[in-house]
Design a protein around this motif. Structure first.
Motif, PDB file in Angstrom:
ATOM      1  N   PRO A  33      39.155  -2.933 -14.400  1.00 14.10           N
ATOM      2  CA  PRO A  33      38.429  -4.050 -13.772  1.00 14.10           C
ATOM      3  C   PRO A  33      36.927  -3.881 -13.989  1.00 14.10           C
ATOM      4  CG  PRO A  33      39.972  -3.026 -12.226  1.00 14.10           C
ATOM      5  CD  PRO A  33      39.872  -2.123 -13.418  1.00 14.10           C
ATOM      6  N   LEU A  34      36.267  -4.982 -14.286  1.00 10.97           N
ATOM      7  CA  LEU A  34      34.822  -4.928 -14.532  1.00 10.97           C
ATOM      8  C   LEU A  34      34.014  -5.211 -13.277  1.00 10.97           C
ATOM      9  CD1 LEU A  34      34.747  -6.718 -17.979  1.00 10.97           C
ATOM     10  CD2 LEU A  34      34.743  -4.276 -17.497  1.00 10.97           C
ATOM     11  N   ALA A  35      34.619  -5.889 -12.317  1.00 11.04           N
ATOM     12  CA  ALA A  35      33.943  -6.189 -11.057  1.00 11.04           C
ATOM     13  C   ALA A  35      35.004  -6.340  -9.987  1.00 11.04           C
ATOM     14  CB  ALA A  35      33.123  -7.471 -11.181  1.00 11.04           C
ATOM     15  N   SER A  36      34.650  -6.067  -8.775  1.00  3.87           N
ATOM     16  CA  SER A  36      35.592  -6.269  -7.678  1.00  3.87           C
ATOM     17  C   SER A  36      35.561  -7.739  -7.290  1.00  3.87           C
ATOM     18  CB  SER A  36      35.208  -5.420  -6.475  1.00  3.87           C
ATOM     19  OG  SER A  36      35.261  -4.065  -6.809  1.00  3.87           O
ATOM     20  N   PRO A  37      36.598  -8.472  -7.655  1.00  5.43           N
ATOM     21  CA  PRO A  37      36.581  -9.905  -7.325  1.00  5.43           C
ATOM     22  C   PRO A  37      36.707 -10.115  -5.812  1.00  5.43           C
ATOM     23  CG  PRO A  37      38.676  -9.288  -8.328  1.00  5.43           C
ATOM     24  CD  PRO A  37      37.802  -8.068  -8.354  1.00  5.43           C
ATOM     25  N   GLN A  38      36.047 -11.131  -5.324  1.00  5.79           N
ATOM     26  CA  GLN A  38      36.179 -11.526  -3.923  1.00  5.79           C
ATOM     27  C   GLN A  38      37.501 -12.266  -3.809  1.00  5.79           C
ATOM     28  OE1 GLN A  38      34.205 -10.962  -1.367  1.00  5.79           O
ATOM     29  NE2 GLN A  38      32.602  -9.893  -2.474  1.00  5.79           N
ATOM     30  N   ILE A  39      38.455 -11.645  -3.157  1.00  8.62           N
ATOM     31  CA  ILE A  39      39.774 -12.256  -3.036  1.00  8.62           C
ATOM     32  C   ILE A  39      39.816 -13.024  -1.726  1.00  8.62           C
ATOM     33  CG2 ILE A  39      42.254 -11.832  -2.862  1.00  8.62           C
ATOM     34  CD1 ILE A  39      41.764  -9.289  -4.533  1.00  8.62           C
ATOM     35  N   GLY A  41      30.635 -11.976 -18.568  1.00 12.61           N
ATOM     36  CA  GLY A  41      31.364 -12.567 -17.456  1.00 12.61           C
ATOM     37  C   GLY A  41      32.863 -12.306 -17.437  1.00 12.61           C
ATOM     38  N   PHE A  42      33.334 -11.377 -18.257  1.00 14.62           N
ATOM     39  CA  PHE A  42      34.759 -11.051 -18.222  1.00 14.62           C
ATOM     40  C   PHE A  42      35.072 -10.290 -16.939  1.00 14.62           C
ATOM     41  CE2 PHE A  42      34.076 -11.713 -22.722  1.00 14.62           C
ATOM     42  CZ  PHE A  42      35.203 -12.455 -23.078  1.00 14.62           C
ATOM     43  N   SER A  43      36.314 -10.373 -16.490  1.00 18.89           N
ATOM     44  CA  SER A  43      36.757  -9.679 -15.285  1.00 18.89           C
ATOM     45  C   SER A  43      37.413  -8.339 -15.588  1.00 18.89           C
ATOM     46  CB  SER A  43      37.765 -10.544 -14.510  1.00 18.89           C
ATOM     47  OG  SER A  43      37.175 -11.765 -14.138  1.00 18.89           O
ATOM     48  N   TYR A  44      37.971  -8.215 -16.804  1.00 19.98           N
ATOM     49  CA  TYR A  44      38.739  -7.017 -17.137  1.00 19.98           C
ATOM     50  C   TYR A  44      38.532  -6.604 -18.585  1.00 19.98           C
ATOM     51  CZ  TYR A  44      41.337  -8.901 -13.191  1.00 19.98           C
ATOM     52  OH  TYR A  44      41.671  -9.424 -11.968  1.00 19.98           O
ATOM     53  N   LEU A  45      38.665  -5.306 -18.816  1.00 20.95           N
ATOM     54  CA  LEU A  45      38.930  -4.772 -20.146  1.00 20.95           C
ATOM     55  C   LEU A  45      40.393  -4.348 -20.120  1.00 20.95           C
ATOM     56  CD1 LEU A  45      35.959  -2.379 -21.062  1.00 20.95           C
ATOM     57  CD2 LEU A  45      36.456  -4.633 -22.003  1.00 20.95           C
TER      58      LEU A  45
END
Length: 182
Positions: A164-170, A112-116
């Motif tokens: 980025p690990l996933a494109s966050p919904q901004i 569930g991380f958002s970034y490396l």
């Protein structure tokens, strides 16, 4: 429970990559001491080894021997940082580093991380070894994010690279849309 990935790296060896819940200081020490071009500063070397001894570590084995590792730091449940990474010189440019980063990418995404992220020496400090390091990280998807010119001292500018690990919904905060807040 460690995550495991097996694949053929070379025609003569099997590679086994695992995430260990606790570090691998002795393997880290052996690998980093063989890489003085990157890890020649004794104080920094000791810090990397200590970190690898008490932190999660991705390790790669070929024919049973550890030939690469990535020690990680986890920040705020959102950022999984490559704290240090080393690959035996004999295995440079073999795909081993890329396979370890891919393993870490899969772990971080599933966790569930958002970034490396990774910190490395900035191009402001001309060094062919670190130019190769930056090229490696770019090749596996990292992008320059921020330069911290004095983090490691005025002569060692730090470059933070991010994947980025996933494109966050901004979503625009209600306070910025005029539909709420003050």
């Amino acid at each position: 429970m460690p995550i495991s990935l097996k694949l053929d790296c070379c025609s003569f060896a099997k590679m086994d990559i695992k995430l260990l819940s606790i570090g691998a200081a002795q393997d880290c020490r052996r690998i980093l001491k063989s890489l003085p071009e990157w890890f020649g500063d004794a104080e920094a070397l000791d810090m990397y080894i200590a970190h690898a001894g008490h932190s999660p570590v991705v390790v790669a084995r070929m024919d049973g021997a550890v030939v690469g590792y990535i020690s990680i730091s986890e920040h705020f449940g959102r950022n999984c940082e490559i704290h240090s990474m080393g690959v035996d010189k004999a295995n440079h440019r073999s795909g081993l580093g890329k396979a370890m980063v891919r393993h870490l990418f899969d772990y971080a995404t599933n966790a569930g991380f958002s970034y490396l992220s990774v910190k490395t020496l900035s191009e402001r400090h001309a060094d062919p070894n670190y130019e190769a390091t930056r090229q490696f990280y770019r090749a596996v998807g990292f992008e320059p994010f921020e330069e911290l010119p004095t983090l490691w001292g005025k002569d060692l500018p730090c470059l933070v690279m991010l994947l980025p690990l996933a494109s966050p919904q901004i979503k625009t905060p209600a306070a910025l849309t005029g539909h709420g807040g003050s």
